[in-house]
Scaffold this motif. Structure first.
Motif, short mmCIF file in Angstrom:
data_model
loop_
_atom_site.label_atom_id
_atom_site.label_comp_id
_atom_site.label_asym_id
_atom_site.label_seq_id
_atom_site.Cartn_x
_atom_site.Cartn_y
_atom_site.Cartn_z
N UNK A 33 0.82 -1.22 0.00
CA UNK A 33 0.00 0.00 0.00
C UNK A 33 0.85 1.27 0.00
N UNK A 34 1.96 1.25 0.71
CA UNK A 34 2.82 2.44 0.78
C UNK A 34 3.43 2.75 -0.59
N UNK A 35 3.88 1.73 -1.30
CA UNK A 35 4.45 1.93 -2.63
C UNK A 35 3.37 2.44 -3.58
N UNK A 36 2.17 1.89 -3.49
CA UNK A 36 1.08 2.36 -4.35
C UNK A 36 0.77 3.83 -4.07
N UNK A 37 0.77 4.22 -2.81
CA UNK A 37 0.53 5.63 -2.46
C UNK A 37 1.61 6.53 -3.03
N UNK A 38 2.86 6.10 -2.92
CA UNK A 38 3.97 6.88 -3.43
C UNK A 38 3.87 7.05 -4.94
N UNK A 39 3.55 5.97 -5.64
CA UNK A 39 3.42 6.02 -7.10
C UNK A 39 2.23 6.90 -7.51
N UNK A 40 1.14 6.84 -6.75
CA UNK A 40 -0.03 7.66 -7.06
C UNK A 40 0.30 9.14 -6.97
N UNK A 41 1.12 9.52 -6.00
CA UNK A 41 1.54 10.93 -5.86
C UNK A 41 2.45 11.35 -7.00
N UNK A 42 3.34 10.45 -7.37
CA UNK A 42 4.32 10.77 -8.42
C UNK A 42 3.68 10.86 -9.79
N UNK A 43 2.67 10.03 -10.05
CA UNK A 43 2.09 9.92 -11.39
C UNK A 43 0.73 10.62 -11.50
#
Length: 544
Positions: free
Chosen positions: A114-124
């Motif tokens: 979930x943390x990686x998905x959150x990070x990617x959502x912010x970046x993209x």
């Protein structure tokens, strides 16, 4: 086609054995025929790895058992992947191209934390569909999240990624009318709704679609939404869906089917007459014709006088491949001349193929080729063999299916070899089924076996296509073909294997037409054949 038992088109007999050598195959055109003979060469002949690698460049369909055999023998084809090595552990370190490449799949996104998905959502953030997917997979129920955010692409991607059990857990909720309409504009919706209605799952979701506006839906989606309304006993509401199925129909059968269902629901004489006056001969139009007393079948029975086409081997799959290529490259105004050339006793299938392309003639050709080899004097059996052959191969002796089913009667090689070993077929090679005398003989043997258990041409067709085990399970373990409103039509629309569902309808129509050709005095009734499907004494030995 007999799943696990029989299948599709025909081939050549090259002497005692039909295993072509590397030298013979290397110059043949890409085609299913070439794929089939490459497979035979691998499994029965003599070929080295270097030759196989060369032949693989000429493979037409690098899938299925041929791909499996080639991968095992010479290794899988490798394609350059500039994102090779990018995985769930290092996705944050990848470049933008590789991130977007990997995040296109639900299963990959589901493996991220979930943390990686959150990070990617912010970046993209500038890629809304990707962000929606990441946030959806992070939610308690991704299906509801995609529905609430009205993302059709991710809704269907998530649906495709799950098995039946998880689909039932995640997708069985009410859709808003707005989102339901959005789903209906996507090409996958017809698969989605057909699956849900046929398998009778996702009850809450399906119920929410009864009041949806189908104005822009395709014919299949609209039709199954009509069946869906009927399953919820909302018969009056089914009519709007059936009318939309007619409005968006691309084939006569689609409109005939919807018109007959409107008649079944409303007793509309207008809808019945529309189906009865159809130029297409299908289960629905033939049923309507019999009800209204319309005896005009408008069929064409070729009566060729020539025996064969010089320079064309009707038992050669490569001659058939080359002919199809020639037809494709021949100007339409010249196709009738080519069709006339193939108007012979041995090439009736080829003649009809060309003729239909040449002038768009309705597919009402009902040839009766090779009757000298039909192997029985029983008119009903003759009609059934011709009905199946017409559906399987259109009487092309040398066509091959993607499953390497062979001959007019579309037997799978292993089935043909098995039947030949148990009966007197002489020095048999599986390509001998490209000969009409062998194809018909084997068909009689196979039908003798099926008819020990099944008595109605519809059930026999289900078994010929899907296998006798499939048919037995369908009529004994599912709530189908029992007495009830709209039966047995409703059960015929709910057969869960789509290919067999439509296959049996076509074979039934063929059977009725061929019965009228071969034995007019028998007065074979399609109404009686359909009505009998709920009467085990008339259909099968499995139900008591």
């Amino acid at each position: 086609m007999i799943k696990k038992i029989v299948i599709f088109l025909s081939l050549v007999s090259f002497g005692v054995a039909s295993v072509l050598s590397y030298e013979e195959l290397k110059t043949k055109p890409k085609s299913l025929a070439k794929d089939y003979y490459i497979y035979r060469l691998m499994t029965e002949g003599n070929v080295n790895d270097k030759e196989l690698k060369s032949l693989r460049s000429g493979v037409f369909r690098d899938r299925g058992k041929l791909k499996t055999a080639l991968d095992k023998r010479i290794g899988s084809r490798t394609f350059y992947d500039k994102c090779k090595g990018v995985n769930a552990k290092n996705i944050l370190d990848a470049n933008l191209t590789c991130k977007l490449n990997r995040l296109g799949g639900v299963k990959f996104v589901s493996r991220l934390s979930p943390a990686v998905r959150n990070s990617l959502a912010s970046e993209l953030s500038s890629y809304p569909d990707v962000v929606n997917l990441l946030n959806g997979i992070n939610s308690e129920n991704p299906a509801k999240y995609f529905a609430n955010t009205k993302n059709v692409k991710n809704f269907f991607s998530y649906f495709k990624s799950l098995d039946e059990k998880n689909r039932a857990n995640k997708f069985n909720f009410a859709l808003s009318p707005e989102f339901g309409a959005m789903l209906g504009s996507d090409s996958y919706f017809k698969t989605f709704i057909t699956d849900a209605v046929v398998n009778q799952n996702l009850v809450t979701l399906r119920k929410s679609l009864i009041d949806i506006n189908p104005a822009n839906f395709d014919s299949q989606s609209s039709f199954y939404l009509g069946i869906n309304a009927i399953k919820f006993k909302q018969d009056d509401k089914s009519v709007k869906f059936f009318n939309q199925a007619i409005n968006s129909a691309k084939t006569s059968q689609d409109s005939d089917k919807a018109n007959l269902w409107i008649y079944l629901v409303t007793s509309s004489e207008e809808a019945l007459l529309k189906a009865a006056n159809s130029k297409d001969l299908n289960m629905y139009s033939l049923y309507a014709k019999e009800l209204t007393g319309n005896t005009n079948l408008n069929i064409v029975i070729p009566k060729p006088t020539k025996n064969s086409v010089a320079g064309y081997d009707e038992k050669s799959p490569f001659d058939w491949v080359n002919l199809k290529a020639k037809v494709k490259n021949t100007p339409k105004e010249s196709l009738n001349e080519l069709a006339t050339k193939f108007d012979t006793k041995k090439t009736q299938g080829e003649y009809i193929y060309i003729k239909n392309i040449a002038d768009g003639y309705p597919d009402n050709f009902y040839p009766t080729p090779f009757m000298e080899h039909i192997g029985t004097s029983d008119k009903q059996r003759q009609a059934l063999i011709l009905a199946i052959a017409r559906q399987e191969s259109r009487f092309i002796q040398s066509a091959i299916s993607i499953s390497y089913a062979l001959g007019m009667m579309q037997f799978m090689p292993f089935v043909a070899n098995d039947w030949a070993s148990k009966h007197d077929f002489g020095n048999f090679d599986q390509d001998d089924v490209f000969k009409p005398e062998v194809a018909y003989k084997m068909a009689n043997i196979h039908l003798d076996w099926l008819e020990r258990y099944l008595y109605n041409p519809v059930f026999i067709a289900y078994a010929y296509n899907g296998g006798i085990g499939f048919t037995k399970r369908m009529i004994t373990q599912r709530p189908l073909f029992k007495d009830g409103k709209y039966e047995p039509f409703l059960s015929m629309e709910l057969v869960h294997y789509a290919e067999s569902r439509e296959y049996a309808k076509r074979v039934l129509a063929n059977y009725v037409v061929y019965s009228s050709i071969l034995n007019p005095s028998a007065n074979i009734s399609i109404i009686e054949l359909i009505n009998n499907l709920t009467n085990p004494a008339k259909t099968d030995s499995y139900r008591k």
